[in-house]
Design an enzyme around this catalytic site. Structure first.
Site, PDB file in Angstrom:
ATOM      1  N   GLU A  93       0.835  -1.205   0.000  1.00 13.22           N
ATOM      2  CA  GLU A  93       0.000   0.000   0.000  1.00 13.22           C
ATOM      3  C   GLU A  93       0.866   1.250   0.000  1.00 13.22           C
ATOM      4  OE1 GLU A  93      -2.039  -0.894   3.577  1.00 13.22           O
ATOM      5  OE2 GLU A  93      -0.424  -0.166   4.840  1.00 13.22           O
ATOM      6  N   CYS A 106       3.312   8.458   1.235  1.00 18.21           N
ATOM      7  CA  CYS A 106       3.843   7.522   2.215  1.00 18.21           C
ATOM      8  C   CYS A 106       4.032   6.183   1.501  1.00 18.21           C
ATOM      9  CB  CYS A 106       2.859   7.407   3.374  1.00 18.21           C
ATOM     10  SG  CYS A 106       3.274   6.119   4.545  1.00 18.21           S
ATOM     11  N   CYS A 113       6.304  -7.289   6.730  1.00 22.18           N
ATOM     12  CA  CYS A 113       7.379  -6.759   7.564  1.00 22.18           C
ATOM     13  C   CYS A 113       7.829  -7.820   8.552  1.00 22.18           C
ATOM     14  CB  CYS A 113       6.878  -5.520   8.311  1.00 22.18           C
ATOM     15  SG  CYS A 113       8.147  -4.726   9.297  1.00 22.18           S
ATOM     16  N   CYS A 117       6.049  -5.888  15.126  1.00 19.90           N
ATOM     17  CA  CYS A 117       5.494  -5.107  16.245  1.00 19.90           C
ATOM     18  C   CYS A 117       4.155  -5.721  16.641  1.00 19.90           C
ATOM     19  CB  CYS A 117       5.300  -3.651  15.842  1.00 19.90           C
ATOM     20  SG  CYS A 117       6.846  -2.857  15.375  1.00 19.90           S
ATOM     21  N   CYS A 120       0.777  -4.237  15.232  1.00 26.20           N
ATOM     22  CA  CYS A 120       0.695  -3.878  13.813  1.00 26.20           C
ATOM     23  C   CYS A 120       0.269  -5.050  12.936  1.00 26.20           C
ATOM     24  CB  CYS A 120       2.047  -3.349  13.357  1.00 26.20           C
ATOM     25  SG  CYS A 120       2.154  -3.110  11.582  1.00 26.20           S
ATOM     26  N   GLY A 163       6.758  -2.339   5.962  1.00 25.46           N
ATOM     27  CA  GLY A 163       8.150  -2.776   5.906  1.00 25.46           C
ATOM     28  C   GLY A 163       9.102  -1.891   6.681  1.00 25.46           C
ATOM     29  N   GLU A 164      10.303  -2.398   6.893  1.00 23.77           N
ATOM     30  CA  GLU A 164      11.359  -1.660   7.593  1.00 23.77           C
ATOM     31  C   GLU A 164      12.359  -1.173   6.535  1.00 23.77           C
ATOM     32  OE1 GLU A 164      12.500  -0.406  10.541  1.00 23.77           O
ATOM     33  OE2 GLU A 164      14.236   0.087   9.311  1.00 23.77           O
ATOM     34  N   SER A 195      11.720   6.379   7.970  1.00 19.76           N
ATOM     35  CA  SER A 195      11.230   5.970   9.287  1.00 19.76           C
ATOM     36  C   SER A 195      11.709   4.559   9.585  1.00 19.76           C
ATOM     37  CB  SER A 195       9.700   6.010   9.259  1.00 19.76           C
ATOM     38  OG  SER A 195       9.191   5.427  10.419  1.00 19.76           O
ATOM     39  N   LEU A 219       9.841   4.807  18.041  1.00 17.38           N
ATOM     40  CA  LEU A 219      10.270   4.424  19.393  1.00 17.38           C
ATOM     41  C   LEU A 219       9.174   3.614  20.086  1.00 17.38           C
ATOM     42  CD1 LEU A 219      12.736   4.856  21.253  1.00 17.38           C
ATOM     43  CD2 LEU A 219      11.495   6.790  22.261  1.00 17.38           C
ATOM     44  N   HIS A 220       8.009   4.186  20.189  1.00 23.76           N
ATOM     45  CA  HIS A 220       6.795   3.539  20.736  1.00 23.76           C
ATOM     46  C   HIS A 220       6.882   3.081  22.190  1.00 23.76           C
ATOM     47  CE1 HIS A 220       5.456   3.976  16.744  1.00 23.76           C
ATOM     48  NE2 HIS A 220       6.007   2.901  16.249  1.00 23.76           N
ATOM     49  N   ASN A 294      -4.711   2.975  16.105  1.00 20.24           N
ATOM     50  CA  ASN A 294      -5.939   2.546  15.412  1.00 20.24           C
ATOM     51  C   ASN A 294      -6.077   1.046  15.599  1.00 20.24           C
ATOM     52  OD1 ASN A 294      -6.926   4.983  13.918  1.00 20.24           O
ATOM     53  ND2 ASN A 294      -4.783   4.914  13.299  1.00 20.24           N
ATOM     54  N   CYS A 337      -1.825   0.196   9.815  1.00 22.37           N
ATOM     55  CA  CYS A 337      -0.949  -0.109   8.699  1.00 22.37           C
ATOM     56  C   CYS A 337      -0.999  -1.598   8.368  1.00 22.37           C
ATOM     57  CB  CYS A 337       0.452   0.387   9.036  1.00 22.37           C
ATOM     58  SG  CYS A 337       1.703  -0.797   9.304  1.00 22.37           S
TER      59      CYS A 337
HETATM   60 FE1  SF4 Z   1       6.866  -3.360  10.621  1.00 29.25          FE
HETATM   61 FE2  SF4 Z   1       6.219  -0.800  11.073  1.00 29.25          FE
HETATM   62 FE3  SF4 Z   1       4.409  -2.715  11.414  1.00 29.25          FE
HETATM   63 FE4  SF4 Z   1       6.411  -2.565  13.118  1.00 29.25          FE
HETATM   64  S1  SF4 Z   1       4.812  -1.007  12.833  1.00 29.25           S
HETATM   65  S2  SF4 Z   1       5.648  -4.455  12.149  1.00 29.25           S
HETATM   66  S3  SF4 Z   1       8.070  -1.875  11.791  1.00 29.25           S
HETATM   67  S4  SF4 Z   1       5.370  -2.135   9.467  1.00 29.25           S
END
Ligand code: SF4
Length: 347
Positions: A93, A106, A113, A117, A120, A163-164, A195, A219-220, A294, A337
């Site tokens: 996306e 974006c 990914c 996380c 996510c 993705g990272e 990012s 960071l989160h 979200n 995401c």
């Molecule tokens: Fe990957 Fe970003 Fe989702 Fe973490 S928040 S799993 S880094 S896409």
């Protein structure tokens, strides 16, 4: 589609070299890339300053693999999210985020990914593969063409989709250079943000690339334990090493770092979290971007109330932190995401 020779993968020098083998002068490459990056043309047939024969030959031997739009979803704030399918059928996306006069694209750098996380959706199935440079640029092209009818243009790019980016390092760096290049999109370096969840070795390497891009650290969580719990990769990336790499980036580039912090109700939005976060932000002289989570179906996290998020923001400000609460313009249409892709796949 599916042709390995997508012109989006090539620099002017590479394209000129290949066209030379077809007996064409080098400036043809500049003409073709001008059509693509400046005019948003995706069909060789429309490149009217090329001969008909050359257009036919290009169509036979090259593609402009700009992704196939699978779906589009919008939100009240004007955000548009596109789900694009690539030649091998995988999907990612990209999002157009309007804010004032800014129009930000974006983009994703991987299919899925690996960071995983816990809050996510993109991380649920791991990364299937890296995107190519051309596929990253194609997302910006998609947003450019989305905006064209209203006379608007892409002003900023953030590598903040699926993705990272630093796990697909070479592509991220090369795409950044081409976004900025005069022959490419011509987007100012300082208007490009990378990012990352924070890979110390790659952050130090990035600092030496001379890109001048903004670094945003997801960071989160401001304590080692909580971060390791929320972000599995963080277990291998000690906070001290990560913050050391960020300090190095700041010193080497002079560019202010942004700390991204997604508020998860009752998890990382407590008083002591604000105190820990403020310490890190002050130490790095970083700007903090707060986001409201979200919710994702089946994941055990909730969004804090607006009032609570504003309390958290005030708390940080009272501790001398430069902080903003970002509207979740990008994601309310499909929660978080990665969700759009998952939904598209099931459709
Ligand atoms: Fe990957 Fe970003 Fe989702 Fe973490 S928040 S799993 S880094 S896409």
């Amino acid at each position: 589609m599916g042709n390995a020779r997508s012109v989006l993968e090539l620099t002017p020098e590479e394209l000129a070299l290949q066209l030379g083998e077809l007996g064409e002068p080098a400036y043809r490459a500049d003409q073709i890339l001008h059509w693509v990056y400046k005019e948003g043309v995706l069909d060789f047939a429309e490149m009217t300053n090329l001969s008909k024969e050359l257009r036919a030959r290009l169509a036979a031997e090259y593609s402009i693999d700009s992704g196939r739009e699978i779906s589009r979803s919008g939100s009240a704030g004007g955000t548009l999210k596109l789900l694009l399918a690539w030649a091998d059928g995988v999907t990612t996306e990209c999002v157009m985020i309007p804010a004032g006069r800014r129009r930000t694209a974006c983009v994703s750098t991987q299919v899925g990914c690996d960071v995983g996380c816990r809050f996510c959706a993109s991380g649920l199935e791991g990364a299937l593969r890296n995107l190519t440079v051309g596929e990253v640029l194609a997302q910006v092209l998609a947003v450019k063409n989305l905006l064209a009818p209203s006379g608007e243009r892409v002003s900023n790019v953030v590598f903040m989709g699926m993705g990272e980016p630093l796990a697909n390092y070479a592509v991220t760096v090369e795409a950044t250079r081409r976004l900025n290049a005069e022959w490419g999109f011509g987007i100012g370096r300082r208007k490009i943000t990378i990012s990352t969840v924070g890979l110390p070795k790659q952050i130090r390497r990035l600092a030496r690339e001379g890109l001048q891009a903004t670094l945003a650290l997801s960071l989160h969580a401001a304590s080692e334990e909580l971060r390791a719990d929320l972000i599995p990769w963080a277990r291998r990336l000690p906070m001290g090493e990560l913050l050391g790499a960020c300090r190095f980036y700041l010193e080497k580039t002079g560019r202010e770092i942004t700390l991204e912090y997604c508020l998860l109700s009752g998890v990382n939005d407590r008083k002591r979290d604000a105190a820990d976060l403020a310490r890190i932000a002050r130490d790095l002289r970083a700007h903090v971007n707060l986001m409201m989570y979200n919710p994702v179906a089946k994941l055990p996290f909730a969004r804090p109330s607006r009032a609570h998020a504003e309390d958290f923001l005030r708390d940080l400000r009272s501790r001398g932190v430069n902080v903003h609460l970002r509207e979740s313009r990008g994601l309310e249409a499909d929660a978080a995401c990665g969700q759009l892709r998952r939904r598209g796949e099931k459709a």
